[in-house]
Motif scaffolding. Structure first.
Motif, PDB file in Angstrom:
ATOM      1  N   TYR A   1      -3.735  16.482  -3.580  1.00 41.01           N
ATOM      2  CA  TYR A   1      -3.647  15.404  -2.913  1.00 41.01           C
ATOM      3  C   TYR A   1      -4.653  15.479  -1.651  1.00 41.01           C
ATOM      4  O   TYR A   1      -4.646  16.697  -1.116  1.00 41.01           O
ATOM      5  CB  TYR A   1      -2.802  14.150  -3.153  1.00 41.01           C
TER       6      TYR A   1
ATOM      7  N   GLU B   1       0.685   4.180  -3.076  1.00 39.86           N
ATOM      8  CA  GLU B   1       0.736   5.572  -2.043  1.00 39.86           C
ATOM      9  C   GLU B   1       1.608   6.409  -2.748  1.00 39.86           C
ATOM     10  O   GLU B   1       1.501   6.980  -3.308  1.00 39.86           O
ATOM     11  CB  GLU B   1       0.438   5.077  -0.990  1.00 39.86           C
TER      12      GLU B   1
ATOM     13  N   TYR C   1      -2.899   1.336  -6.876  1.00 38.97           N
ATOM     14  CA  TYR C   1      -3.194   2.226  -5.344  1.00 38.97           C
ATOM     15  C   TYR C   1      -4.194   1.737  -5.145  1.00 38.97           C
ATOM     16  O   TYR C   1      -4.308   0.519  -3.692  1.00 38.97           O
ATOM     17  CB  TYR C   1      -2.891   3.414  -5.418  1.00 38.97           C
TER      18      TYR C   1
ATOM     19  N   TYR D   1      -2.294   1.752  10.102  1.00 38.43           N
ATOM     20  CA  TYR D   1      -2.716   2.072   8.022  1.00 38.43           C
ATOM     21  C   TYR D   1      -3.012   1.033   7.852  1.00 38.43           C
ATOM     22  O   TYR D   1      -2.918   0.108   8.094  1.00 38.43           O
ATOM     23  CB  TYR D   1      -1.197   2.119   8.078  1.00 38.43           C
ATOM     24  N   PRO D   2      -3.018   1.530   6.672  1.00 40.48           N
ATOM     25  CA  PRO D   2      -4.276  -0.005   6.077  1.00 40.48           C
ATOM     26  C   PRO D   2      -2.768  -1.158   5.521  1.00 40.48           C
ATOM     27  O   PRO D   2      -1.853  -0.705   4.902  1.00 40.48           O
ATOM     28  CB  PRO D   2      -4.532   0.099   4.746  1.00 40.48           C
TER      29      PRO D   2
ATOM     30  N   PHE E   1       1.681   6.497  -7.056  1.00 37.75           N
ATOM     31  CA  PHE E   1       0.317   7.607  -6.958  1.00 37.75           C
ATOM     32  C   PHE E   1       1.022   8.886  -6.911  1.00 37.75           C
ATOM     33  O   PHE E   1       0.445   9.773  -8.216  1.00 37.75           O
ATOM     34  CB  PHE E   1      -1.060   7.020  -6.051  1.00 37.75           C
ATOM     35  N   GLN E   2       1.697   9.568  -5.431  1.00 41.34           N
ATOM     36  CA  GLN E   2       1.001  10.594  -5.008  1.00 41.34           C
ATOM     37  C   GLN E   2       2.755  11.057  -6.020  1.00 41.34           C
ATOM     38  O   GLN E   2       2.766  12.602  -6.737  1.00 41.34           O
ATOM     39  CB  GLN E   2       1.725  10.788  -3.639  1.00 41.34           C
TER      40      GLN E   2
ATOM     41  N   VAL F   1       0.899  -1.252   0.184  1.00 44.60           N
ATOM     42  CA  VAL F   1      -0.137  -0.232   0.043  1.00 44.60           C
ATOM     43  C   VAL F   1       0.675   0.876   0.575  1.00 44.60           C
ATOM     44  O   VAL F   1       0.503   2.005  -0.662  1.00 44.60           O
ATOM     45  CB  VAL F   1      -0.911   0.329   1.414  1.00 44.60           C
ATOM     46  N   THR F   2       1.692   1.452   1.201  1.00 39.71           N
ATOM     47  CA  THR F   2       3.155   2.329   1.342  1.00 39.71           C
ATOM     48  C   THR F   2       3.214   2.817  -0.386  1.00 39.71           C
ATOM     49  O   THR F   2       3.351   3.580  -1.214  1.00 39.71           O
ATOM     50  CB  THR F   2       4.252   2.392   1.976  1.00 39.71           C
TER      51      THR F   2
ATOM     52  N   GLU G   1      -3.712   5.355 -10.033  1.00 40.98           N
ATOM     53  CA  GLU G   1      -4.491   5.587  -8.848  1.00 40.98           C
ATOM     54  C   GLU G   1      -5.068   4.030  -8.644  1.00 40.98           C
ATOM     55  O   GLU G   1      -4.949   3.535  -8.395  1.00 40.98           O
ATOM     56  CB  GLU G   1      -5.690   6.719  -9.265  1.00 40.98           C
TER      57      GLU G   1
END
Lengths: 208, 587
Positions: free
Chosen positions: B98, A126, A144, B200-201, A129-130, A122-123, A141
């Motif tokens: 964002y 993410e 993510y 955190y997920p 994506f950012q 996930v990190t 996205e």
């Protein structure tokens, strides 16, 4: 002496053929061929091999993941033991544990990303994506969101919490009684009243 | 005078608040996961975010939309959507960028799963959501932390709210090892404020929560008597002593055990109220012959931990880690020796290479072939009252589990100041000294049971008069005589090692920052900005093997300590010819 040596040589060849035929390897460990391994190391001391030190880790950098389990010792004792996580592909491992089948996006993600745990996945997605450009943002996205949806599929389903259920039943009953008093209020005022009542109710529950 | 009046006025103003707001501690628990979604929004566009399909015992979401513009602020929030426990919010994005969508449970126990929709489109399906709000008052500059308490533990987030719907601050990973650490920017004492902790997920594991009062007050000099980074009012809440920076006496500072540190985090393994003992085990791999490779058996860690658990009733916990592979050497020696490798040189390159911060706290065990010489068949050699040990079972063609376990526990016992209790002469080992330190039971286990223990069971140290040692003296009367040195006093094995202060950094004492931290050194590990700013733990401890002169000096001190305890040089311990090593020689 020489003839004897030849005989030994022929015998060795014959013995070798027999052993190979029997499936026994003829390789002899190198150290057994040394006359005196200590003497060798005395002449040429092995340098102490410096071990690699890892650079400053990032939050999403791959760390050796430990599999921690409770192990039962003698007389009912339980101790915590960490062992390296089993080496299997993320796709194989995660797909096996998923509650529902993975989507093509999720499978593709697991093929591309080699990670040991989902939080890292996930990190990493993410961050990608950012950091994405406007052109690649939509694709990043999707990856993510696929990672987050994968988390949901691999999470244990919520466990039954009877205390929470009883508390909720009390709350719903109390709320229904209160709502009757707010019937004439405007919808915004009703929402505010509900919010205030909810806060009052659960703060009271916390003190019970 | 002016400054005095100012301080007095501040005291009077703050006094009621200080009395009301106190530290808070929540022991290790599962806090549940947040939905914590990053999403791109375009300026001027209208967006609707909502949770649907809630499942669980009493699922109830609160949805916040946050934006970072040189500091985080809340853009929109929703608790109950049209009277239901799901949430929905519609807003116009003020600028492009964002945003964060944060979904949490309204209260403890009201978590579950929920799907998240953006403008009617499903983004996330059946995501777990949770988090626990804690309601209490706090003052500006108080600190809030969540420290993982499971090995490789969860990544947590921590939020401060003015009320259920008013966001103040949050942090993800400012603390050691990316644990959340928040310093409050404002005092909150109206009664609606709360702290929310969750994961955190995708991460798993437990964490403890600590809210502590401001440690470096601009008004008061100090509210941390032992200067360990935990306020005097917090320490009793956690069961710690405000006058001792190492409350459980295991030479690992309370701060490390409560808050953790970067790299190898002690909060994940340790407890500040139980003594924790750490050992790293490296082993030698033969380049060609796997039968010669000295690899500990896989269950050693669990077995050794169980020995300590049983021995101490859980008050001392052994954490052993079978770590890295070492290059093969026929012989390893403490110091240089012909045909062998210097233990310390090998240790320098291999010991916790990736985690130098743990070196001052770990014993180092080397699983090797032989020590001292090619003709030695000794099963091991360990520093007495030290932190290094060699397990050398080169004369065992294939050492059994029992032999390995017994030898490891035995040699580790030497590190903990246990000697052979007089059982050094072959063929004259006591039958009643029922300890793994007695050669008679090193391999076979106590009472030949296969189980290894320092002094457990029927012959344990229940009372001095009937201790194994006391019986041991009687037992030896026939062939050694009552005047045998060291037998005069009761000296139960198990009672001794719990109170030891070991010198892990080999600098001559056990009160030097490597083990138990000294008063000032605790503070110097923090870098508070101009009194009252955020403090950040500096966890990395550089490691250097001490020079020969210092090691000799160290050995001299250890020797004096041992002699003063009635130990006999040449029998209970030995000092190497060059004076740099004090060790127990094992058969």
């Amino acid at each position: 002496m020489r003839a004897r040596g030849d005989q030994v040589g022929i015998g060795s060849v014959v013995l070798g053929v027999v052993l190979v035929a029997a499936g026994i390897p003829l390789l002899v460990p190198r150290h057994l061929l040394r006359e005196d391994s200590a003497a060798v190391s005395q002449r040429e001391p092995n340098p102490v091999a410096p071990l690699e030190t890892s650079p400053v880790p990032r939050k999403d950098s791959p760390e050796p993941v430990l599999h921690v389990e409770q192990v039962q010792g003698p007389k009912g004792l339980t101790v915590e033991v960490a062992t390296p996580a089993p080496v299997t592909s993320p796709l194989t491992r995660f797909a096996k544990d998923a509650l529902v089948p993975l989507t093509p996006d999720e499978e593709a993600l697991l093929r591309e990303e080699h990670v040991d745990d989902l939080a890292t996945l996930v990190t990493r997605t993410e961050r990608a994506f950012q950091d994405a450009s406007p052109e690649t943002r939509a694709r990043q996205e999707r990856r993510y969101l696929a990672a987050l949806n994968l988390v949901a599929k691999l999470s244990a389903p919520p466990t039954e919490d009877t205390h929470a259920r009883d508390q909720d039943a009390r709350y719903q009953q109390a709320l229904a009684r209160e709502k009757a008093k707010w019937r004439d209020l405007a919808p915004e005022e009703q929402a505010r009243a509900q919010e205030t009542f909810k806060e009052w109710f659960f703060q009271g529950e916390q003190k019970r | 005078m002016k400054s005095f009046m100012g301080a007095l006025r501040a005291v009077l103003l703050l006094a009621p608040m200080m009395a009301w707001a106190g530290p808070h501690y929540v022991a290790s628990r599962d806090w549940g996961s947040f939905i914590w979604l990053s999403t791109w929004l375009d300026a001027g566009q209208t967006y609707t975010f909502e949770t649907r399909d809630l499942a669980g015992s009493a699922p109830d979401t609160v949805l916040h939309v946050l934006r970072d513009r040189s500091g985080w602020s809340q853009v929109a929030v929703s608790d109950d959507c049209q009277g239901n426990t799901r949430s929905c919010v519609t807003f116009v994005a003020p600028d492009s960028g964002y945003y964060r969508v944060w979904v949490r449970a309204y209260a403890d126990g009201r978590g579950g799963t929920a799907s998240l929709y953006r403008n009617g489109t499903l983004l996330l399906s059946q995501q777990p959501f949770g988090g626990v709000p804690l309601l209490f008052a706090w003052n500006a500059k108080d600190t809030f932390r969540a420290s993982a308490t499971t090995p490789g533990g969860g990544d947590h987030l921590l939020f401060l709210l003015r009320s259920n719907t008013e966001y103040l601050q949050h942090d993800d990973d400012s603390g050691p090892k990316y644990y959340p650490l928040v310093t409050a920017t404002s005092t909150q004492n109206v009664g609606t404020q709360r702290v929310v902790v969750g994961r955190y997920p995708g991460s798993a594991g437990t964490a403890s929560f600590v809210h502590d009062e401001e440690l470096w007050s601009t008004i008061f000099d100090d509210n941390d008597g032992d200067e360990d980074g935990l306020s005097d009012s917090l320490e009793p809440l956690i069961g710690l002593s405000p006058n001792n920076e190492d409350s459980d006496g295991d030479s690992i500072a309370d701060t490390l055990e409560v808050f953790g540190n970067d790299g190898f985090s002690f909060s994940e393994w340790s407890s500040p109220t139980a003594r924790d003992l750490y050992v790293e085990i490296d082993w030698m791999q033969h380049p060609t012959n796997p039968y010669l490779t000295r690899q500990p058996y896989a269950g050693l860690v669990a077995d050794a931990a169980a020995v300590f658990a049983q021995e101490t009733g859980g008050s001392v916990r052994l954490h052993a880690f079978i770590d890295s592979v070492l290059p093969w050497y026929e012989v390893v020696c403490y110091g240089s020796c012909p045909g062998g490798v210097d233990f310390y040189a090998l240790k320098q390159s291999a010991f916790s290479a990736a985690n130098p911060e743990r070196r001052p706290y770990f014993h180092y065990a080397m699983w090797a072939n032989r020590h001292t010489s090619l003709t030695s068949c000794s099963s091991g050699k360990a520093e007495l009252l030290g932190n290094d040990l060699i397990i050398s079972m080169g004369c065992f063609s294939s050492p059994s589990i029992q032999e390995q376990r017994g030898t490891f526990i035995h040699e580790l016992g030497h590190n903990l100041n246990l000697d052979h209790n007089g059982n050094d002469v072959a063929g004259q080992y006591s039958v009643v000294h029922d300890s793994v330190m007695n050669y008679r039971y090193q391999f076979a286990g106590v009472s030949n049971s296969g189980w290894h223990s320092y002094s457990f069971g029927d012959n344990g140290c229940a009372a001095c008069g009937s201790s194994p040692k006391a019986e041991c003296v009687e037992c030896r009367d026939g062939f050694l005589g009552c005047s045998f040195p060291g037998c005069g006093s009761c000296d139960c094995d198990v009672g001794e090692w719990g109170s030891l202060e070991l010198d892990f950094s080999d600098d001559g004492d056990a009160n030097d920052g490597a083990g138990r931290v000294s008063k000032r050194s605790a503070l110097t590990r923090y870098l508070p900005d101009d009194k009252g700013g955020p403090a950040r733990f500096q966890p990395r401890v550089p490691h250097e093997e001490s020079p020969l002169v210092r090691r000799r000096d160290d050995v001299r001190r250890k020797r004096e300590r041992l002699l003063s305890r009635g130990r006999v040089e040449g029998r209970d311990f030995h000092v190497s010819a060059d004076g740099t090593l004090l060790y127990a020689e094992c058969l």
